[in-house]
Design a protein around this motif. Sequence first.
Motif, PDB file in Angstrom:
ATOM      1  N   THR A   2      37.054 -21.835 -12.164  1.00  0.00           N
ATOM      2  CA  THR A   2      36.260 -20.884 -11.390  1.00  0.00           C
ATOM      3  C   THR A   2      36.805 -20.745  -9.976  1.00  0.00           C
ATOM      4  OG1 THR A   2      34.276 -21.369 -12.689  1.00  0.00           O
ATOM      5  CG2 THR A   2      33.947 -20.334 -10.555  1.00  0.00           C
ATOM      6  N   SER A   3      37.177 -21.863  -9.368  1.00  0.00           N
ATOM      7  CA  SER A   3      37.767 -21.802  -8.030  1.00  0.00           C
ATOM      8  C   SER A   3      39.104 -21.066  -8.059  1.00  0.00           C
ATOM      9  CB  SER A   3      37.967 -23.213  -7.480  1.00  0.00           C
ATOM     10  OG  SER A   3      36.743 -23.869  -7.310  1.00  0.00           O
ATOM     11  N   TYR A   4      39.866 -21.296  -9.117  1.00  0.00           N
ATOM     12  CA  TYR A   4      41.157 -20.617  -9.256  1.00  0.00           C
ATOM     13  C   TYR A   4      40.953 -19.115  -9.412  1.00  0.00           C
ATOM     14  CZ  TYR A   4      45.974 -19.933 -10.959  1.00  0.00           C
ATOM     15  OH  TYR A   4      47.276 -19.525 -11.128  1.00  0.00           O
ATOM     16  N   PHE A   5      39.957 -18.724 -10.199  1.00  0.00           N
ATOM     17  CA  PHE A   5      39.621 -17.309 -10.359  1.00  0.00           C
ATOM     18  C   PHE A   5      39.282 -16.686  -9.011  1.00  0.00           C
ATOM     19  CE2 PHE A   5      35.860 -14.425 -11.113  1.00  0.00           C
ATOM     20  CZ  PHE A   5      36.601 -13.302 -11.472  1.00  0.00           C
TER      21      PHE A   5
ATOM     22  N   LYS B 273      31.330 -21.196  -5.109  1.00  0.00           N
ATOM     23  CA  LYS B 273      31.690 -21.697  -6.438  1.00  0.00           C
ATOM     24  C   LYS B 273      30.454 -21.905  -7.297  1.00  0.00           C
ATOM     25  CE  LYS B 273      33.288 -25.940  -6.948  1.00  0.00           C
ATOM     26  NZ  LYS B 273      34.216 -27.114  -6.993  1.00  0.00           N
ATOM     27  N   LEU B 274      29.392 -22.417  -6.710  1.00  0.00           N
ATOM     28  CA  LEU B 274      28.144 -22.623  -7.439  1.00  0.00           C
ATOM     29  C   LEU B 274      27.644 -21.312  -8.040  1.00  0.00           C
ATOM     30  CD1 LEU B 274      25.529 -24.314  -8.115  1.00  0.00           C
ATOM     31  CD2 LEU B 274      24.657 -23.504  -5.913  1.00  0.00           C
ATOM     32  N   PHE B 275      27.636 -20.247  -7.250  1.00  0.00           N
ATOM     33  CA  PHE B 275      27.107 -18.982  -7.743  1.00  0.00           C
ATOM     34  C   PHE B 275      28.082 -18.278  -8.683  1.00  0.00           C
ATOM     35  CE2 PHE B 275      24.018 -19.705  -4.437  1.00  0.00           C
ATOM     36  CZ  PHE B 275      22.854 -19.268  -5.061  1.00  0.00           C
ATOM     37  N   ALA B 276      29.365 -18.438  -8.464  1.00  0.00           N
ATOM     38  CA  ALA B 276      30.323 -17.878  -9.414  1.00  0.00           C
ATOM     39  C   ALA B 276      30.151 -18.533 -10.779  1.00  0.00           C
ATOM     40  CB  ALA B 276      31.752 -18.073  -8.906  1.00  0.00           C
ATOM     41  N   ASN B 277      30.015 -19.838 -10.801  1.00  0.00           N
ATOM     42  CA  ASN B 277      29.764 -20.552 -12.060  1.00  0.00           C
ATOM     43  C   ASN B 277      28.466 -20.092 -12.701  1.00  0.00           C
ATOM     44  OD1 ASN B 277      31.898 -22.405 -12.713  1.00  0.00           O
ATOM     45  ND2 ASN B 277      31.322 -23.634 -10.937  1.00  0.00           N
TER      46      ASN B 277
ATOM     47  N   HIS C 128      19.303 -21.761  -1.842  1.00  0.00           N
ATOM     48  CA  HIS C 128      20.537 -22.064  -1.116  1.00  0.00           C
ATOM     49  C   HIS C 128      20.724 -21.187   0.120  1.00  0.00           C
ATOM     50  CE1 HIS C 128      22.270 -24.995  -3.929  1.00  0.00           C
ATOM     51  NE2 HIS C 128      21.646 -24.305  -4.865  1.00  0.00           N
ATOM     52  N   GLY C 129      19.740 -20.370   0.430  1.00  0.00           N
ATOM     53  CA  GLY C 129      19.773 -19.606   1.669  1.00  0.00           C
ATOM     54  C   GLY C 129      20.847 -18.549   1.756  1.00  0.00           C
TER      55      GLY C 129
END
Length: 265
Positions: free
Chosen positions: A39-42, A56-60, A172-173
């Motif tokens: 996901t980070s690589y994407f 990263k949390l929200f992309a996942n 998460h604000g």
Amino acid sequence: MRIGKQDAPFTSICTSDAHSITVRGRDLCGDIIGKMDFTSYFWLLVTGEEPSEVQKLFANAVLAAIAEHGLVPSVVASRMTYAAAPEAFHGAVAAGLLGCGSVVLGSAEVAGRFYADLVGTVRAGTGTPGEVAAEGVRTLRAARQAIPGFGHPQHSAGDPRALLLLAMAEEHGIVGEHIGMLYALRDCLPETLGRPLPINVNGAIPAVMLDVGFPLAALKGISLLARTASLIAHLNEEASRPIGFIMSGAAAQAVTFDGDTASPD
């Protein structure tokens, strides 16, 4: 014949030489493989920057939210294609992705562009979010168009995926202008439309992703990447537990022919 501007023949994504491969300024073997999650690589590939922990949390979260939802049109197309052409696994995946459009799967992009346009109008100082949202809904209704990101044929009490993503955004604000516009649209629907509609996952995804900094131009890529994982799973199952021709037969039985028939000689 030239089509479009072609005066900047450059790319900043990847290059290589005899000894190394460089992706977005990182050494693929030294900095990425075995060290960076996909996901980070994407995110790095798309934006040129590594995501923050919140990004990263929200992309996942959104990739998981949109990947699988049963025998939706993209999955049906993919499995039926594989049943007809089992030698073309890639073709079956492509068949599923080609249906990513304005009604199903690709609707997150449509919603995101709509919200971004309305946010731009607010930024231009031509009205409050509520006023701009109401006018946006009236414009769509005048053109007999659906309200992007609202309504669901099954989750009439609220799409659980959307509710969770928006709750995470509050926690998460990261609630910003796009989620704010999503809420403004929701709040104006009873008056402008005559009834409330629940926010669906394709409304929550673009609002959340735009507010955490994902680029508008790449929004459809979220749906494409996520659904690719699901299609691979369905095709793997199709190989051992085929239902492609069952679905094809069910479609033929479900549709009544009402055309002219040939007269016997």
